[in-house]
Design a protein around this motif. Structure first.
Motif, PDB file in Angstrom:
ATOM      1  N   ILE A  94       0.841  -1.216   0.000  1.00 57.60           N
ATOM      2  CA  ILE A  94       0.000   0.000   0.000  1.00 57.60           C
ATOM      3  C   ILE A  94       0.869   1.255   0.000  1.00 57.60           C
ATOM      4  O   ILE A  94       0.602   2.247  -0.728  1.00 57.60           O
ATOM      5  N   HIS A  95       1.935   1.191   0.827  1.00 53.01           N
ATOM      6  CA  HIS A  95       2.844   2.347   0.866  1.00 53.01           C
ATOM      7  C   HIS A  95       3.503   2.568  -0.492  1.00 53.01           C
ATOM      8  O   HIS A  95       3.647   3.710  -0.960  1.00 53.01           O
ATOM      9  N   LEU A  96       3.912   1.499  -1.154  1.00 53.42           N
ATOM     10  CA  LEU A  96       4.535   1.616  -2.480  1.00 53.42           C
ATOM     11  C   LEU A  96       3.543   2.139  -3.518  1.00 53.42           C
ATOM     12  O   LEU A  96       3.903   2.926  -4.407  1.00 53.42           O
ATOM     13  N   TYR A  97       2.295   1.612  -3.394  1.00 50.16           N
ATOM     14  CA  TYR A  97       1.267   2.128  -4.297  1.00 50.16           C
ATOM     15  C   TYR A  97       1.095   3.647  -4.127  1.00 50.16           C
ATOM     16  O   TYR A  97       0.980   4.401  -5.108  1.00 50.16           O
ATOM     17  N   ASP A  98       1.063   4.090  -2.878  1.00 50.52           N
ATOM     18  CA  ASP A  98       0.927   5.529  -2.619  1.00 50.52           C
ATOM     19  C   ASP A  98       2.112   6.303  -3.197  1.00 50.52           C
ATOM     20  O   ASP A  98       1.950   7.391  -3.805  1.00 50.52           O
ATOM     21  N   GLU A  99       3.312   5.725  -2.971  1.00 49.09           N
ATOM     22  CA  GLU A  99       4.505   6.395  -3.489  1.00 49.09           C
ATOM     23  C   GLU A  99       4.503   6.417  -5.016  1.00 49.09           C
ATOM     24  O   GLU A  99       4.886   7.427  -5.648  1.00 49.09           O
ATOM     25  N   ARG A 100       4.056   5.311  -5.604  1.00 51.78           N
ATOM     26  CA  ARG A 100       3.961   5.272  -7.069  1.00 51.78           C
ATOM     27  C   ARG A 100       2.971   6.294  -7.590  1.00 51.78           C
ATOM     28  O   ARG A 100       3.202   6.978  -8.608  1.00 51.78           O
ATOM     29  N   ASP A 101       1.823   6.384  -6.923  1.00 50.38           N
ATOM     30  CA  ASP A 101       0.823   7.384  -7.355  1.00 50.38           C
ATOM     31  C   ASP A 101       1.380   8.809  -7.278  1.00 50.38           C
ATOM     32  O   ASP A 101       1.141   9.661  -8.153  1.00 50.38           O
ATOM     33  N   SER A 102       2.111   9.041  -6.162  1.00 45.71           N
ATOM     34  CA  SER A 102       2.710  10.394  -6.023  1.00 45.71           C
ATOM     35  C   SER A 102       3.697  10.665  -7.142  1.00 45.71           C
ATOM     36  O   SER A 102       3.728  11.768  -7.736  1.00 45.71           O
ATOM     37  N   LEU A 103       4.517   9.655  -7.435  1.00 49.48           N
ATOM     38  CA  LEU A 103       5.507   9.821  -8.516  1.00 49.48           C
ATOM     39  C   LEU A 103       4.814   9.968  -9.869  1.00 49.48           C
ATOM     40  O   LEU A 103       5.259  10.745 -10.740  1.00 49.48           O
ATOM     41  N   GLN A 104       3.750   9.204 -10.041  1.00 49.50           N
ATOM     42  CA  GLN A 104       3.038   9.302 -11.319  1.00 49.50           C
ATOM     43  C   GLN A 104       2.414  10.686 -11.492  1.00 49.50           C
ATOM     44  O   GLN A 104       2.427  11.257 -12.594  1.00 49.50           O
ATOM     45  N   ASP A 105       1.871  11.217 -10.384  1.00 52.16           N
ATOM     46  CA  ASP A 105       1.314  12.571 -10.443  1.00 52.16           C
ATOM     47  C   ASP A 105       2.408  13.604 -10.800  1.00 52.16           C
ATOM     48  O   ASP A 105       2.187  14.547 -11.581  1.00 52.16           O
ATOM     49  N   LEU A 106       3.571  13.350 -10.165  1.00 51.13           N
ATOM     50  CA  LEU A 106       4.689  14.248 -10.457  1.00 51.13           C
ATOM     51  C   LEU A 106       5.112  14.149 -11.915  1.00 51.13           C
ATOM     52  O   LEU A 106       5.372  15.164 -12.587  1.00 51.13           O
ATOM     53  N   VAL A 107       5.161  12.931 -12.435  1.00 53.49           N
ATOM     54  CA  VAL A 107       5.528  12.728 -13.843  1.00 53.49           C
ATOM     55  C   VAL A 107       4.501  13.376 -14.765  1.00 53.49           C
ATOM     56  O   VAL A 107       4.848  14.051 -15.757  1.00 53.49           O
ATOM     57  N   ASP A 108       3.228  13.160 -14.423  1.00 54.90           N
ATOM     58  CA  ASP A 108       2.180  13.758 -15.255  1.00 54.90           C
ATOM     59  C   ASP A 108       2.279  15.296 -15.251  1.00 54.90           C
ATOM     60  O   ASP A 108       2.106  15.972 -16.282  1.00 54.90           O
ATOM     61  N   SER A 109       2.544  15.813 -14.050  1.00 52.67           N
ATOM     62  CA  SER A 109       2.672  17.276 -13.934  1.00 52.67           C
ATOM     63  C   SER A 109       3.840  17.795 -14.767  1.00 52.67           C
ATOM     64  O   SER A 109       3.737  18.820 -15.476  1.00 52.67           O
ATOM     65  N   LEU A 110       4.951  17.075 -14.670  1.00 49.15           N
ATOM     66  CA  LEU A 110       6.129  17.495 -15.442  1.00 49.15           C
ATOM     67  C   LEU A 110       5.887  17.368 -16.942  1.00 49.15           C
ATOM     68  O   LEU A 110       6.310  18.234 -17.725  1.00 49.15           O
ATOM     69  N   GLN A 111       5.243  16.277 -17.305  1.00 48.63           N
ATOM     70  CA  GLN A 111       4.959  16.107 -18.729  1.00 48.63           C
ATOM     71  C   GLN A 111       4.021  17.222 -19.240  1.00 48.63           C
ATOM     72  O   GLN A 111       4.154  17.702 -20.363  1.00 48.63           O
ATOM     73  N   ALA A 112       3.061  17.598 -18.389  1.00 47.34           N
ATOM     74  CA  ALA A 112       2.146  18.691 -18.786  1.00 47.34           C
ATOM     75  C   ALA A 112       2.908  19.995 -18.958  1.00 47.34           C
ATOM     76  O   ALA A 112       2.662  20.780 -19.891  1.00 47.34           O
ATOM     77  N   GLU A 113       3.833  20.238 -18.020  1.00 47.50           N
ATOM     78  CA  GLU A 113       4.624  21.462 -18.128  1.00 47.50           C
ATOM     79  C   GLU A 113       5.490  21.435 -19.396  1.00 47.50           C
ATOM     80  O   GLU A 113       5.637  22.452 -20.093  1.00 47.50           O
ATOM     81  N   VAL A 114       6.050  20.234 -19.660  1.00 45.95           N
ATOM     82  CA  VAL A 114       6.898  20.119 -20.863  1.00 45.95           C
ATOM     83  C   VAL A 114       6.062  20.328 -22.128  1.00 45.95           C
ATOM     84  O   VAL A 114       6.476  20.995 -23.079  1.00 45.95           O
ATOM     85  N   THR A 115       4.871  19.759 -22.124  1.00 52.62           N
ATOM     86  CA  THR A 115       4.010  19.893 -23.311  1.00 52.62           C
ATOM     87  C   THR A 115       3.493  21.332 -23.459  1.00 52.62           C
ATOM     88  O   THR A 115       3.380  21.858 -24.566  1.00 52.62           O
TER      89      THR A 115
END
Length: 499
Positions: free
Chosen positions: A406-427
């Protein structure tokens, strides 16, 4: 007490002993001679009159030499005794009584105890020590304590009892010494010397079958009590049923009758009459006396409860015969107990013992099987407990793994949100990226690549954790299956034990 005491016979006087010795001398006379026969008859009559004169208590009138004894019969038995053949007396003669002056000799004839070798062996046995001497010495004072012959500590009676008991304990080492033996020997010593009493006692133990009353297993006594219970139910069914309802078993009162031949509590004059019949008819006569006593007291017995019954059966049965002790012999001789019936009861007793032995063996086998099953069940319970502990450990590890997942899932979600945010900024900011310096663009690219790489690592780690979780679930399912199988096995074992 190493010396051999003289005879403790009370009824005989010096003159009577001389007459009896003369009787024994007549045995070796040539009775084929007609003159000798006439002389023998004359001497019998003379000895009869002499004995009568020597025993004034036994004659009814000093001018009339008549009494209750058939002196012709007893003189014939004493004078014409044949030690190689059994002496069989008609019940009516024994019922009328054996003359006290001749009782010791008659008992020896009936028991066929005359044995010079055994008397010599007795003399040798007196020189040996016995491991039971202290026990015998301790019991002497409790054997006929009220009788004048046996009451003195160092008296002739106790000395005779000690010698006979000590000699027999060495002679028959399997029996040794048991309480009750002295009560059997006491009446013998009152009618004959100790060496003769020893020989008669040996015959009573072996020929008459009383030895089985005192062996370690007391198999003879158990047989007598079994036969007595059956005969009591046949002859006195109401008494037998009443005793059974009151919880009074024959072992509580009749054991001492068979072990001491009624000498423990009954008056000795009555015991002498009982010995007369037993030695004449055999050990089966004890049953006649036992049933006769109960029959005479039947009305009283049926009105008593448990405690009163025990006291009455042990101490007061002979009260009915105080005024006429020969009536007990009459009552006993009136009963008919066939040897065939006794043999049948003995056979039944042996069958019962064999069945009890087989049942005891089967019970022992079942107990051993039960012990084995219990041990197996205990081992299985231990195994189940171990499996439960292992299952608990696995469950705790699984819970911990789930928490980590569960902790890893939470960490993955946080990282995925961060990746999505960065990708949005890049786009959304392509123009800005182009406008920035090349160095900033490179840094951002590097940072982006690092994040992508870290994301890949996290996804790999997540994949391995999911694989571990799947493996844990499979192990947990296997442990549940094993647990169910062990529970079914335990249930089957418990069901087999209870059935």
């Amino acid at each position: 007490m190493l010396s051999r005491p003289p005879s403790v016979i009370a009824p005989l006087t010096v003159s009577q002993e001389a007459l009896l010795a003369e009787m024994e001398q007549l045995n070796s006379a040539n009775t084929n001679d007609p003159k000798a026969k006439v002389l023998l008859h004359i001497k019998r009559q003379s000895m009869r009159r002499s004995i009568m004169v020597g025993n004034p208590l036994e004659r009814k009138d000093e001018n009339m030499m008549t009494d209750d004894y058939d002196w012709e019969l007893w003189a014939s038995i004493i004078c014409e005794q044949d030690l190689t053949k059994p002496i069989k007396l008609l019940p009516k003669h024994v019922q009328r009584g054996v003359p006290p002056a001749l009782r010791g000799m008659v008992w020896q004839l009936l028991a066929q105890s005359k044995n010079a070798n055994l008397e010599r062996e007795y003399s040798q046995l007196l020189k040996l020590t016995s491991p039971y001497e202290k026990m015998i010495q301790r019991d002497l004072a409790r054997t006929f304590p009220g009788h004048e012959v046996f009451k003195d500590k160092d008296g002739i009676g106790q000395e005779g009892l000690f010698n006979v008991m000590r000699a027999y304990s060495v002679f028959d080492q399997e029996v040794g010494y048991c309480q009750g033996l002295a009560f059997v020997v006491g009446p013998l010593l009152l009618n004959m010397p100790d060496e003769e009493a020893f020989c008669v006692f040996v015959q009573m133990m072996n020929k008459y079958g009383f030895r089985g009353h005192f062996t370690p297993d007391m198999e003879g006594l158990h047989l007598r009590l079994y036969q007595f219970d059956a005969l009591l139910a046949e002859h006195l069914p109401h008494v037998a049923r009443h005793l059974q309802l009151q919880g009074v078993r024959s072992t509580m009162y009749a054991s001492q009758w068979f072990m001491t031949l009624f000498a423990y509590k009954f008056p000795l004059e009555l015991v002498f009459l009982i010995y007369d019949v037993i030695l004449a008819e055999g050990a089966s006569a004890i049953f006649k006396f036992a049933i006769a006593l109960l029959k005479r007291n039947e009305t009283t017995i049926l009105g008593l409860d448990f405690e009163q019954l025990l006291d009455f059966l042990k101490n007061k049965l002979f009260e009915e015969y105080k005024s006429n002790d020969r009536r007990l012999v009459d009552d006993a001789c009136a009963l008919q107990i066939s040897p065939k019936r006794l043999f049948q009861l003995e056979k039944e007793h042996k069958q019962q013992l064999a069945k009890e032995l087989a049942d005891a063996k089967l019970l022992d086998e079942l107990q051993q099987t039960n012990i084995a099953f219990k041990k197996k069940a205990k081992d299985l319970e231990f195994e189940v407990a171990e499996l439960r502990r292992e299952h608990q450990d696995v469950s705790e590890q699984l819970i911990e793994s789930k928490d980590n997942l569960i902790h890893l899932y939470d960490e993955r979600d946080s990282l995925q949100d961060l990746v999505d945010s960065l990708q949005a900024e890049v786009t959304g900011l392509p123009s800005q990226v182009e406008q920035q310096r090349r160095s900033q663009f490179d840094e951002l690219c590097n940072e982006n690549s690092q994040l992508v790489h870290k994301n890949c690592l996290l996804e790999d780690q997540l994949a391995s954790i999911e694989a571990l979780l799947i493996d844990m679930k499979m192990k947990y399912a296997q442990s549940e299956n094993q647990k169910e199988e062990l529970q079914r096995t335990l249930f089957e074992i418990k069901r087999s034990i209870t059935t």
